[in-house]
Design an enzyme around this catalytic site. Sequence first.
Site, PDB file in Angstrom:
ATOM      1  N   SER A  30       3.226   5.509   3.996  1.00 22.07           N
ATOM      2  CA  SER A  30       4.261   5.888   3.670  1.00 22.07           C
ATOM      3  C   SER A  30       5.124   6.091   5.002  1.00 22.07           C
ATOM      4  O   SER A  30       4.930   6.534   5.846  1.00 22.07           O
ATOM      5  CB  SER A  30       4.757   6.734   2.521  1.00 22.07           C
ATOM      6  OG  SER A  30       6.201   7.434   2.830  1.00 22.07           O
ATOM      7  N   HIS A  87       7.865   2.584  -9.201  1.00 21.63           N
ATOM      8  CA  HIS A  87       7.749   3.775  -8.413  1.00 21.63           C
ATOM      9  C   HIS A  87       7.203   4.912  -8.991  1.00 21.63           C
ATOM     10  O   HIS A  87       7.534   6.283  -8.604  1.00 21.63           O
ATOM     11  CB  HIS A  87       9.018   4.179  -7.790  1.00 21.63           C
ATOM     12  CG  HIS A  87       9.117   4.821  -6.263  1.00 21.63           C
ATOM     13  ND1 HIS A  87       9.734   4.225  -5.413  1.00 21.63           N
ATOM     14  CD2 HIS A  87       8.890   5.837  -5.905  1.00 21.63           C
ATOM     15  CE1 HIS A  87       9.401   4.775  -4.229  1.00 21.63           C
ATOM     16  NE2 HIS A  87       9.181   5.874  -4.596  1.00 21.63           N
ATOM     17  N   PRO A  92       1.118   3.779  -0.879  1.00 21.96           N
ATOM     18  CA  PRO A  92       2.178   4.683   0.001  1.00 21.96           C
ATOM     19  C   PRO A  92       2.589   5.901  -0.757  1.00 21.96           C
ATOM     20  O   PRO A  92       3.402   5.742  -1.784  1.00 21.96           O
ATOM     21  CB  PRO A  92       3.492   3.646   0.407  1.00 21.96           C
ATOM     22  CG  PRO A  92       3.412   2.821  -0.605  1.00 21.96           C
ATOM     23  CD  PRO A  92       2.197   2.540  -1.219  1.00 21.96           C
ATOM     24  N   THR A  93       2.440   7.243  -0.236  1.00 22.73           N
ATOM     25  CA  THR A  93       2.875   8.258  -1.009  1.00 22.73           C
ATOM     26  C   THR A  93       3.277   9.283   0.196  1.00 22.73           C
ATOM     27  O   THR A  93       2.916   9.323   1.089  1.00 22.73           O
ATOM     28  CB  THR A  93       2.052   9.133  -2.042  1.00 22.73           C
ATOM     29  OG1 THR A  93       0.818   9.383  -0.824  1.00 22.73           O
ATOM     30  CG2 THR A  93       1.658   8.145  -3.178  1.00 22.73           C
ATOM     31  N   GLY A  94       4.655   9.640  -0.153  1.00 21.05           N
ATOM     32  CA  GLY A  94       5.075  10.570   1.052  1.00 21.05           C
ATOM     33  C   GLY A  94       4.749  12.141   0.997  1.00 21.05           C
ATOM     34  O   GLY A  94       4.067  12.528  -0.078  1.00 21.05           O
ATOM     35  N   THR A 143      10.263  -1.383   0.533  1.00 16.26           N
ATOM     36  CA  THR A 143      10.340  -0.778  -0.869  1.00 16.26           C
ATOM     37  C   THR A 143      11.997  -0.805  -1.366  1.00 16.26           C
ATOM     38  O   THR A 143      12.883  -0.370  -0.764  1.00 16.26           O
ATOM     39  CB  THR A 143      10.257   0.891  -0.996  1.00 16.26           C
ATOM     40  OG1 THR A 143       8.617   0.945  -0.780  1.00 16.26           O
ATOM     41  CG2 THR A 143      10.358   1.340  -2.334  1.00 16.26           C
ATOM     42  N   GLY A 202       0.645   4.270 -13.034  1.00 16.37           N
ATOM     43  CA  GLY A 202      -0.274   4.603 -14.284  1.00 16.37           C
ATOM     44  C   GLY A 202      -1.782   4.528 -14.062  1.00 16.37           C
ATOM     45  O   GLY A 202      -2.329   4.773 -15.110  1.00 16.37           O
ATOM     46  N   TYR A 261      10.745   2.229   4.330  1.00 16.18           N
ATOM     47  CA  TYR A 261      12.056   2.392   3.869  1.00 16.18           C
ATOM     48  C   TYR A 261      12.892   1.860   4.607  1.00 16.18           C
ATOM     49  O   TYR A 261      13.118   2.006   5.918  1.00 16.18           O
ATOM     50  CB  TYR A 261      12.229   4.063   3.367  1.00 16.18           C
ATOM     51  CG  TYR A 261      11.596   4.466   2.288  1.00 16.18           C
ATOM     52  CD1 TYR A 261      11.758   3.827   0.955  1.00 16.18           C
ATOM     53  CD2 TYR A 261      10.909   5.690   2.221  1.00 16.18           C
ATOM     54  CE1 TYR A 261      11.330   4.490  -0.239  1.00 16.18           C
ATOM     55  CE2 TYR A 261      10.149   6.305   1.181  1.00 16.18           C
ATOM     56  CZ  TYR A 261      10.568   5.521  -0.020  1.00 16.18           C
ATOM     57  OH  TYR A 261       9.805   6.075  -1.241  1.00 16.18           O
ATOM     58  N   GLN A 303       4.546   1.018   4.586  1.00 13.69           N
ATOM     59  CA  GLN A 303       5.587   0.755   3.525  1.00 13.69           C
ATOM     60  C   GLN A 303       6.878   1.506   4.389  1.00 13.69           C
ATOM     61  O   GLN A 303       6.815   2.214   5.061  1.00 13.69           O
ATOM     62  CB  GLN A 303       5.335   1.918   2.349  1.00 13.69           C
ATOM     63  CG  GLN A 303       6.566   1.874   1.344  1.00 13.69           C
ATOM     64  CD  GLN A 303       7.565   3.192   2.006  1.00 13.69           C
ATOM     65  OE1 GLN A 303       7.013   4.026   2.233  1.00 13.69           O
ATOM     66  NE2 GLN A 303       8.956   2.801   1.540  1.00 13.69           N
ATOM     67  N   LYS A 319       8.193  -4.533  -2.834  1.00 14.13           N
ATOM     68  CA  LYS A 319       7.550  -3.302  -3.731  1.00 14.13           C
ATOM     69  C   LYS A 319       8.841  -2.869  -4.646  1.00 14.13           C
ATOM     70  O   LYS A 319       9.718  -2.100  -3.974  1.00 14.13           O
ATOM     71  CB  LYS A 319       6.874  -2.104  -3.041  1.00 14.13           C
ATOM     72  CG  LYS A 319       6.522  -1.098  -4.090  1.00 14.13           C
ATOM     73  CD  LYS A 319       5.608  -0.128  -3.146  1.00 14.13           C
ATOM     74  CE  LYS A 319       5.317   1.133  -3.997  1.00 14.13           C
ATOM     75  NZ  LYS A 319       6.233   2.203  -3.962  1.00 14.13           N
TER      76      LYS A 319
HETATM   77  C1  LIG Z   1       3.830  12.006  -4.715  1.00 10.66           C
HETATM   78  C2  LIG Z   1       4.357  10.550  -4.398  1.00 10.66           C
HETATM   79  C3  LIG Z   1       5.160  10.191  -3.095  1.00 10.66           C
HETATM   80  C4  LIG Z   1       5.539   8.796  -3.057  1.00 10.66           C
HETATM   81  N1  LIG Z   1       5.913   8.256  -2.044  1.00 10.66           N
HETATM   82  C5  LIG Z   1       6.596   7.080  -1.927  1.00 10.66           C
HETATM   83  C6  LIG Z   1       6.945   6.441  -0.880  1.00 10.66           C
HETATM   84  O1  LIG Z   1       7.104   7.378   0.237  1.00 10.66           O
HETATM   85  N2  LIG Z   1       7.072   5.274  -0.599  1.00 10.66           N
HETATM   86  C7  LIG Z   1       6.933   4.288  -1.847  1.00 10.66           C
HETATM   87  O2  LIG Z   1       7.286   3.004  -1.665  1.00 10.66           O
HETATM   88  N3  LIG Z   1       6.596   4.624  -2.920  1.00 10.66           N
HETATM   89  C8  LIG Z   1       6.095   6.117  -3.053  1.00 10.66           C
HETATM   90  N4  LIG Z   1       5.601   6.318  -4.175  1.00 10.66           N
HETATM   91  C9  LIG Z   1       5.269   5.596  -5.172  1.00 10.66           C
HETATM   92  C10 LIG Z   1       4.006   4.920  -5.166  1.00 10.66           C
HETATM   93  O3  LIG Z   1       3.770   4.181  -4.097  1.00 10.66           O
HETATM   94  C11 LIG Z   1       3.547   4.194  -6.365  1.00 10.66           C
HETATM   95  O4  LIG Z   1       4.328   3.355  -6.515  1.00 10.66           O
HETATM   96  C12 LIG Z   1       3.406   5.099  -7.749  1.00 10.66           C
HETATM   97  O5  LIG Z   1       3.163   6.375  -7.458  1.00 10.66           O
HETATM   98  C13 LIG Z   1       2.447   4.499  -8.665  1.00 10.66           C
HETATM   99  O6  LIG Z   1       2.433   5.036  -9.659  1.00 10.66           O
HETATM  100  P1  LIG Z   1       1.124   6.309  -9.868  1.00 10.66           P
HETATM  101  O7  LIG Z   1       1.315   7.357  -9.141  1.00 10.66           O
HETATM  102  O8  LIG Z   1       1.293   6.474 -11.534  1.00 10.66           O
HETATM  103  O9  LIG Z   1      -0.252   5.372  -9.616  1.00 10.66           O
HETATM  104  C14 LIG Z   1       5.273   7.910  -4.285  1.00 10.66           C
HETATM  105  C15 LIG Z   1       4.447   8.559  -5.455  1.00 10.66           C
HETATM  106  C16 LIG Z   1       4.420   9.590  -5.689  1.00 10.66           C
HETATM  107  C17 LIG Z   1       3.521  10.311  -6.725  1.00 10.66           C
END
Ligand SMILES: Cc1cc2nc3c(=O)[nH]c(=O)nc-3n(C[C@H](O)[C@H](O)[C@H](O)COP(=O)(O)O)c2cc1C
Length: 378
Positions: free
Chosen positions: A109, A275, A80-82, A158, A308, A132, A130, A251
């Site tokens: 997300s 995160h 999930p990424t926002g 999360t 990572g 919140y 995901q 998470k």
């Molecule tokens: C741009 C961005 C937005 C994110 N938004 C959320 C989100 O909305 N909800 C969530 O649980 N995690 C969010 N995360 C965390 C990711 O789900 C994940 O835990 C993390 O990016 C893993 O690390 P990596 O980017 O190095 O792979 C976000 C990460 C990034 C980079």
Amino acid sequence: MRFGDAINIEDLRAIAKRRLPRFVFAYVDGGAEDERTLVANREAFARLRFRPRTLVDVSNRAVSARLLGAPSALPVVVGPTGLNGLSWRDGDLALARAASKAGVPFAMSTVSMSLVEDIARDAPGRHWLQAYVFAERRITEAILGRARDAGFECAILTSDFPVTGKRERDLRTGLLPAQQFTLATKLDMLAHPRWLATVATRRPRFVNIERELPPGTDVNAFVGHSMFDPSFCWDDVKRFRDRWPRKLLLKGVLRADDAERALAAGIDGLVLSNHGGRQLDGAISALDALPEVARAVGGRASILVDGGVRRGSDIAKAVALGAEGVLLGRAPVYGLAAGGEAGVAHALAILADELDRTLALTGCTSVSGLSQDLVEQA
Ligand SMILES: Cc1cc2nc3c(=O)[nH]c(=O)nc-3n(C[C@H](O)[C@H](O)[C@H](O)COP(=O)(O)O)c2cc1C
């Protein structure tokens, strides 16, 4: 360089950096405070070395795996990424489509910019939501209810977001705390006409949240001020467990005692995560937490890790240490910013190819053959 010429995830990151306005790239790429945890996430993978088996017949190999009891083409979830709609128009849909074509689950997300119903309809595949936990619980529950009706198979709560981490790159551009962009940020947007023409012409919005608010509510102000509930705790997890009928993941766990609590609350699986280094700077990496948690869990729940992952060999290391698979955060988003759906597909193909090579080079024919004795701390 075009995204199709990228030979690794770092190449896609470089293209994303070039294509995106600085405030979007900073949001995607950055971490909290001194970004020590952001760096630690990569270092944890670098510290782990392989002890390969040699002279194994590896002519037939498979990178497929099982995630939460169902088959997946790779031990990978597009995590999930926002705000993906800032990296590419309809970015969530592009991520979901690429994930579904690659045969891996897509975790959407809460702060996505596409409706759960649209994702389910336009990108058929394995969908996770995901969630919140908002101060107004009703909104979280309503979005979960819609995801359930749309056929999402899993919800992820999360747990590492009682407040927003101090993301200094976002504070400098003005994205945080309330999208009050600086003049430099505005001028930089103007210097990206392609982004302006494709993304900014239809201002991306938090559509899933907006739908649950009274008409006319400023959703950005809502998200800024009343979104995350710092009182969210274990009793709430039990309540969500009682109401959500499908698989439930937590998470943000990094300790064995919290893993035990999660199991007691009826959680089906854990995502070990800091995160992506965006919350508590100085937190340990999920990879470093994995052996302790895997020992404590002892197969009673699924364990996924994130943070990572930029190489197929990183995926192999996480599986060797006891994870069912990994969530990807930035890697597919760099692909998205570099080339939309095709860019995400390219990112996933790079990781699949690297994982396949790692299997062959460590003497494994399958993901399930990745055992703990194949890795050691440097
Ligand atoms: C741009 C961005 C937005 C994110 N938004 C959320 C989100 O909305 N909800 C969530 O649980 N995690 C969010 N995360 C965390 C990711 O789900 C994940 O835990 C993390 O990016 C893993 O690390 P990596 O980017 O190095 O792979 C976000 C990460 C990034 C980079």
